[in-house]
Design a protein around this motif. Structure first.
Motif, PDB file in Angstrom:
ATOM      1  N   VAL A 263       0.824  -0.995   0.301  1.00 28.65           N
ATOM      2  CA  VAL A 263       0.106   0.188   0.289  1.00 28.65           C
ATOM      3  C   VAL A 263       0.627   1.404  -0.210  1.00 28.65           C
ATOM      4  O   VAL A 263       1.641   1.238   0.279  1.00 28.65           O
ATOM      5  CB  VAL A 263      -1.265  -0.072   1.437  1.00 28.65           C
ATOM      6  N   ARG A 264       0.138   2.172  -0.498  1.00 29.86           N
ATOM      7  CA  ARG A 264       1.115   3.718  -0.158  1.00 29.86           C
ATOM      8  C   ARG A 264      -0.089   4.875  -0.608  1.00 29.86           C
ATOM      9  O   ARG A 264      -0.797   4.017  -1.328  1.00 29.86           O
ATOM     10  CB  ARG A 264       1.634   4.391  -2.265  1.00 29.86           C
ATOM     11  N   VAL A 265      -0.456   5.894   0.195  1.00 30.33           N
ATOM     12  CA  VAL A 265      -0.739   6.532   0.305  1.00 30.33           C
ATOM     13  C   VAL A 265      -0.263   8.074  -0.611  1.00 30.33           C
ATOM     14  O   VAL A 265       0.259   8.259  -0.285  1.00 30.33           O
ATOM     15  CB  VAL A 265      -1.358   7.007   1.652  1.00 30.33           C
ATOM     16  N   ALA A 266      -1.459   8.380  -1.433  1.00 26.33           N
ATOM     17  CA  ALA A 266      -1.884   9.589  -2.359  1.00 26.33           C
ATOM     18  C   ALA A 266      -1.322  10.445  -0.972  1.00 26.33           C
ATOM     19  O   ALA A 266      -2.107  11.124  -1.016  1.00 26.33           O
ATOM     20  CB  ALA A 266      -2.926   9.912  -3.294  1.00 26.33           C
ATOM     21  N   MET A 267      -0.506  11.784  -1.860  1.00 27.17           N
ATOM     22  CA  MET A 267      -0.017  12.499  -0.961  1.00 27.17           C
ATOM     23  C   MET A 267      -0.808  14.044  -1.009  1.00 27.17           C
ATOM     24  O   MET A 267      -0.907  15.386  -0.656  1.00 27.17           O
ATOM     25  CB  MET A 267       1.165  12.800  -0.352  1.00 27.17           C
ATOM     26  N   ASP A 268      -0.992  13.998  -2.195  1.00 25.92           N
ATOM     27  CA  ASP A 268      -1.906  14.742  -3.200  1.00 25.92           C
ATOM     28  C   ASP A 268      -2.249  14.209  -4.310  1.00 25.92           C
ATOM     29  O   ASP A 268      -2.303  13.390  -4.733  1.00 25.92           O
ATOM     30  CB  ASP A 268      -0.868  16.021  -4.004  1.00 25.92           C
ATOM     31  N   ASP A 269      -3.240  15.295  -5.169  1.00 25.65           N
ATOM     32  CA  ASP A 269      -4.056  15.410  -6.617  1.00 25.65           C
ATOM     33  C   ASP A 269      -3.060  15.281  -7.371  1.00 25.65           C
ATOM     34  O   ASP A 269      -2.024  16.019  -7.709  1.00 25.65           O
ATOM     35  CB  ASP A 269      -4.841  16.304  -6.552  1.00 25.65           C
ATOM     36  N   PHE A 270      -2.738  13.950  -8.290  1.00 21.29           N
ATOM     37  CA  PHE A 270      -2.002  13.837  -8.607  1.00 21.29           C
ATOM     38  C   PHE A 270      -2.488  12.664 -10.063  1.00 21.29           C
ATOM     39  O   PHE A 270      -3.062  11.615 -10.399  1.00 21.29           O
ATOM     40  CB  PHE A 270      -0.330  13.500  -8.979  1.00 21.29           C
ATOM     41  N   SER A 271      -1.240  12.940 -10.906  1.00 19.61           N
ATOM     42  CA  SER A 271      -1.635  11.599 -12.302  1.00 19.61           C
ATOM     43  C   SER A 271      -0.794  10.831 -12.321  1.00 19.61           C
ATOM     44  O   SER A 271       1.032  10.971 -11.980  1.00 19.61           O
ATOM     45  CB  SER A 271      -1.432  12.293 -13.736  1.00 19.61           C
ATOM     46  N   LEU A 272      -0.894   9.439 -12.046  1.00 19.50           N
ATOM     47  CA  LEU A 272       0.166   8.178 -11.742  1.00 19.50           C
ATOM     48  C   LEU A 272      -0.261   7.830 -13.263  1.00 19.50           C
ATOM     49  O   LEU A 272      -0.197   7.333 -13.852  1.00 19.50           O
ATOM     50  CB  LEU A 272      -0.666   7.171 -10.849  1.00 19.50           C
ATOM     51  N   ARG A 273       1.487   7.947 -13.776  1.00 19.05           N
ATOM     52  CA  ARG A 273       2.178   7.759 -15.101  1.00 19.05           C
ATOM     53  C   ARG A 273       2.430   5.931 -14.987  1.00 19.05           C
ATOM     54  O   ARG A 273       2.970   5.509 -13.919  1.00 19.05           O
ATOM     55  CB  ARG A 273       3.350   8.024 -15.414  1.00 19.05           C
ATOM     56  N   LEU A 274       1.693   6.078 -15.737  1.00 19.37           N
ATOM     57  CA  LEU A 274       2.111   3.792 -15.987  1.00 19.37           C
ATOM     58  C   LEU A 274       3.305   3.557 -16.961  1.00 19.37           C
ATOM     59  O   LEU A 274       4.063   3.334 -16.410  1.00 19.37           O
ATOM     60  CB  LEU A 274       0.739   3.245 -16.115  1.00 19.37           C
ATOM     61  N   GLU A 275       2.097   3.716 -17.466  1.00 18.39           N
ATOM     62  CA  GLU A 275       3.667   3.319 -19.266  1.00 18.39           C
ATOM     63  C   GLU A 275       3.544   3.704 -20.464  1.00 18.39           C
ATOM     64  O   GLU A 275       2.269   4.119 -21.076  1.00 18.39           O
ATOM     65  CB  GLU A 275       2.939   1.438 -19.428  1.00 18.39           C
ATOM     66  N   GLY A 276       3.900   4.295 -21.133  1.00 14.89           N
ATOM     67  CA  GLY A 276       4.182   5.469 -22.211  1.00 14.89           C
ATOM     68  C   GLY A 276       3.500   6.565 -21.434  1.00 14.89           C
ATOM     69  O   GLY A 276       3.561   7.317 -20.688  1.00 14.89           O
ATOM     70  N   GLU A 277       2.083   6.593 -22.857  1.00 13.28           N
ATOM     71  CA  GLU A 277       1.358   7.799 -22.503  1.00 13.28           C
ATOM     72  C   GLU A 277       0.554   7.884 -21.659  1.00 13.28           C
ATOM     73  O   GLU A 277      -0.686   8.667 -21.148  1.00 13.28           O
ATOM     74  CB  GLU A 277       1.009   8.235 -23.783  1.00 13.28           C
ATOM     75  N   ARG A 278       0.655   6.017 -21.028  1.00  9.71           N
ATOM     76  CA  ARG A 278      -0.764   5.851 -19.934  1.00  9.71           C
ATOM     77  C   ARG A 278      -1.133   6.372 -18.968  1.00  9.71           C
ATOM     78  O   ARG A 278      -0.007   6.271 -18.361  1.00  9.71           O
ATOM     79  CB  ARG A 278      -1.340   4.346 -19.965  1.00  9.71           C
ATOM     80  N   SER A 279      -1.800   6.880 -17.535  1.00 10.00           N
ATOM     81  CA  SER A 279      -1.655   7.610 -16.251  1.00 10.00           C
ATOM     82  C   SER A 279      -3.357   7.085 -15.494  1.00 10.00           C
ATOM     83  O   SER A 279      -4.276   7.353 -16.911  1.00 10.00           O
ATOM     84  CB  SER A 279      -1.589   9.052 -16.240  1.00 10.00           C
ATOM     85  N   VAL A 280      -3.233   7.461 -14.925  1.00 13.53           N
ATOM     86  CA  VAL A 280      -4.826   7.647 -14.141  1.00 13.53           C
ATOM     87  C   VAL A 280      -4.441   8.716 -13.293  1.00 13.53           C
ATOM     88  O   VAL A 280      -3.511   8.731 -12.036  1.00 13.53           O
ATOM     89  CB  VAL A 280      -5.116   6.177 -13.634  1.00 13.53           C
ATOM     90  N   ALA A 281      -5.135   9.230 -12.511  1.00 15.58           N
ATOM     91  CA  ALA A 281      -6.001  10.039 -11.702  1.00 15.58           C
ATOM     92  C   ALA A 281      -6.101   9.802 -10.359  1.00 15.58           C
ATOM     93  O   ALA A 281      -6.898   8.445 -11.034  1.00 15.58           O
ATOM     94  CB  ALA A 281      -6.930  11.303 -12.370  1.00 15.58           C
ATOM     95  N   VAL A 282      -5.239   9.853  -9.554  1.00 20.53           N
ATOM     96  CA  VAL A 282      -5.336   8.900  -7.785  1.00 20.53           C
ATOM     97  C   VAL A 282      -5.909  10.780  -6.915  1.00 20.53           C
ATOM     98  O   VAL A 282      -4.693  11.629  -7.596  1.00 20.53           O
ATOM     99  CB  VAL A 282      -4.199   8.881  -7.605  1.00 20.53           C
ATOM    100  N   ARG A 283      -6.675  10.465  -6.408  1.00 21.32           N
ATOM    101  CA  ARG A 283      -7.036  11.531  -5.246  1.00 21.32           C
ATOM    102  C   ARG A 283      -6.401  11.733  -3.924  1.00 21.32           C
ATOM    103  O   ARG A 283      -5.647  10.658  -3.333  1.00 21.32           O
ATOM    104  CB  ARG A 283      -8.381  11.852  -4.890  1.00 21.32           C
TER     105      ARG A 283
END
Length: 508
Positions: free
Chosen positions: A361-381
């Motif tokens: 587990v990791r806790v998001a310290m801020d709203d950010f865009s988590l980069r996954l692969e290449g141009e792929r990313s997801v928004a995390v609150r």
């Protein structure tokens, strides 16, 4: 304003907060959102019943990434191991330590190590874990081997090898627990004055098991007063490690001695606080190691042909070192010798693969865009929990052929450790994760593996083993999913007797 009115206003405010958190909707760029119909609780009940099945079903529906509301938290699960490196290396937006500190404080009862109140304490405690690794491992494993042999000889090897009709019966989990728990305690914390073993060990172990069964609820931040006798049991276990008691013990590990020195620098820490920290280390040392040892031994007992392969490998390594095993003398097993046991190592890894159900587990310290692969990313609150669940990887048939089948040599290739495992034709960096990853990786993992191997070596050298007839195989109990190694749903009985081994020269 009356107290009753104040209470009602407080309850209304709390209800509004709950409803606001429960009314969350998915934003653009965020993963699919899965909520339950019960406010705050969400999908906690379904997840708790069988987390592996729950996640597998939603993976089929929503893909490898989705967010689930569980007990007041929003947890974003990332289930594709090809994406794990991106999460593990992101230390800017994702934090593990604050979460672990809060869990530890609630579970064991010591105060939060706030920098303003305890300047430098977190850093010193973190550095102390280095004493479980590197060169410090040698004296630690040497001490563990001696304590394992002490407990085994006094409790289980008190009969003459080779006698007829001398089979004894025991439960595998209780057998592993009684030896590993006490040997670990002796190795980490030392021995009482004028004695080789601590008195009242049966009570300590019984209380530890009672406390440990409630640990999933403590991690979920359930108030202690709702957990029956858990508070009283925890206090009794904590008092075992009061500094005034521990200062009279001898042969404590360098790791524990260093921690005692660190705590003595902080006057604001009460003796009970220091004892609570030490009890927390006992839990970390035994809570997963004991069930891991059970599964490793269980698979050897149920596969006698595998036990024989591992036993012969061990005897060959000892012979190559000029050591002839003798049942009436203690044996020396160095780290170098243990490292040569490739089939034993693979057997342990395979049992860990089958029984591990940890969550990284990791806790998001801020709203950010988590980069996954290449141009792929997801928004995390901010405040969401980004979670890896390696059990999905461990049971993936694309990575492990027939993943539900125990194969003791799965991690051996051409006589060496196999490290090449693939997903979608790509080599995986994270294919076996029983001890976490990155900042959340267990600092005592090397010692844990060595002590499991030592235990198995001693058992195989000294004992013939048989599974008792008329019972089913051991099944995994999903109730501790997320915390590490799963317990068996029921214990399994086996028979043992001393092996007929002729006396040899003193082991060197």
């Amino acid at each position: 304003m009356s107290a009753v009115l104040l209470l009602l206003l407080g309850l209304v405010s709390l209800l509004l907060l709950v409803l606001r958190r429960s009314s969350r909707t998915r934003r653009d760029g965020e993963p699919p959102l899965i909520k339950g119909w019960i406010p705050v609780v969400g999908k906690a009940l379904e997840f708790g019943q069988n987390s592996f099945k729950f996640l597998l079903e939603h993976q089929k529906k929503h893909g490898d990434i989705f967010t689930v509301q569980i007990a007041g938290k929003y947890m974003t699960f990332i289930l594709n191991p090809l994406l794990f490196p991106n999460i593990v290396k992101d230390g800017r937006h994702l934090d593990f330590h604050e979460f672990s500190y809060k869990v530890g404080s609630h579970a064991f009862g010591y105060p939060l190590m706030k920098p303003k109140e305890f300047p430098g304490l977190q850093e010193q405690v973190s550095r102390s874990f280095l004493l479980l690794q590197g060169d410090s491992l040698s004296p630690l494993t040497e001490s563990m081997l001696g304590n394992l042999q002490l407990v085994l000889r006094q409790d289980f090897l008190g009969q003459r090898p080779g006698e007829e009709c001398d089979w004894k019966s025991h439960s595998i989990y209780k057998f592993c627990n009684s030896v590993m728990f006490e040997a670990t305690l002796l190795t980490m914390y030392g021995r009482p004055p004028a004695a080789s073993r601590h008195s009242g060990m049966d009570v300590i172990m019984e209380n530890f098991v009672k406390y440990d069964t409630k640990f999933p609820l403590l991690v979920a931040q359930i108030p202690l007063w709702l957990l029956g006798q858990t508070k009283a049991i925890r206090e009794e276990l904590t008092r075992v490690f009061l500094p005034q008691k521990m200062t009279r013990w001898s042969n404590a590990s360098q790791f524990i001695r260093k921690r005692l020195e660190i705590f003595d620098q902080f006057d604001m820490l009460r003796d009970l606080d220091k004892a609570a920290h030490n009890f927390g280390i006992l839990w970390a040392s035994a809570a997963n190691t004991v069930p891991a040892t059970f599964w490793a031994l269980y698979h050897l007992v149920t596969h006698p042909e595998v036990a024989e392969v591992v036993r012969q490998e061990l005897l060959d390594v000892l012979s190559q070192s000029g050591v002839e095993f003798s049942s009436d003398r203690d044996v020396t097993l160095t780290r170098e010798q243990l490292d040569k046991l490739v089939y034993l190592d693979s057997a342990v890894k395979e049992s860990l693969r089958l029984s591990s159900a940890s969550m990284n587990v990791r806790v998001a310290m801020d709203d950010f865009s988590l980069r996954l692969e290449g141009e792929r990313s997801v928004a995390v609150r901010k405040g969401d929990v980004v979670t890896l669940f390696p059990q999905i990887t461990h049971m993936d048939p694309e990575i492990y052929e027939e993943p539900e089948t125990y194969r003791f040599d799965r991690f051996v290739q051409d006589g060496k450790e196999k490290k090449n495992f693939y997903k979608d034709g790509r080599k995986l960096k994270y294919y076996l994760m029983p001890f976490g990853s990155g900042s959340s990786k267990c600092p005592g993992r090397y010692f844990a593996v060595y002590e499991i191997k030592q235990f198995l070596c001693l058992v195989l050298l000294h004992l013939d083993l048989q599974l008792e007839e008329g019972q089913g195989g051991a099944a995994l109990d999903p109730g501790r999913a997320g915390l590490g190694i799963l317990w068996p749903s029921a214990d399994v009985r086996f028979r043992y007797r001393l092996r007929a081994v002729p006396p040899g020269p003193t082991a060197q």
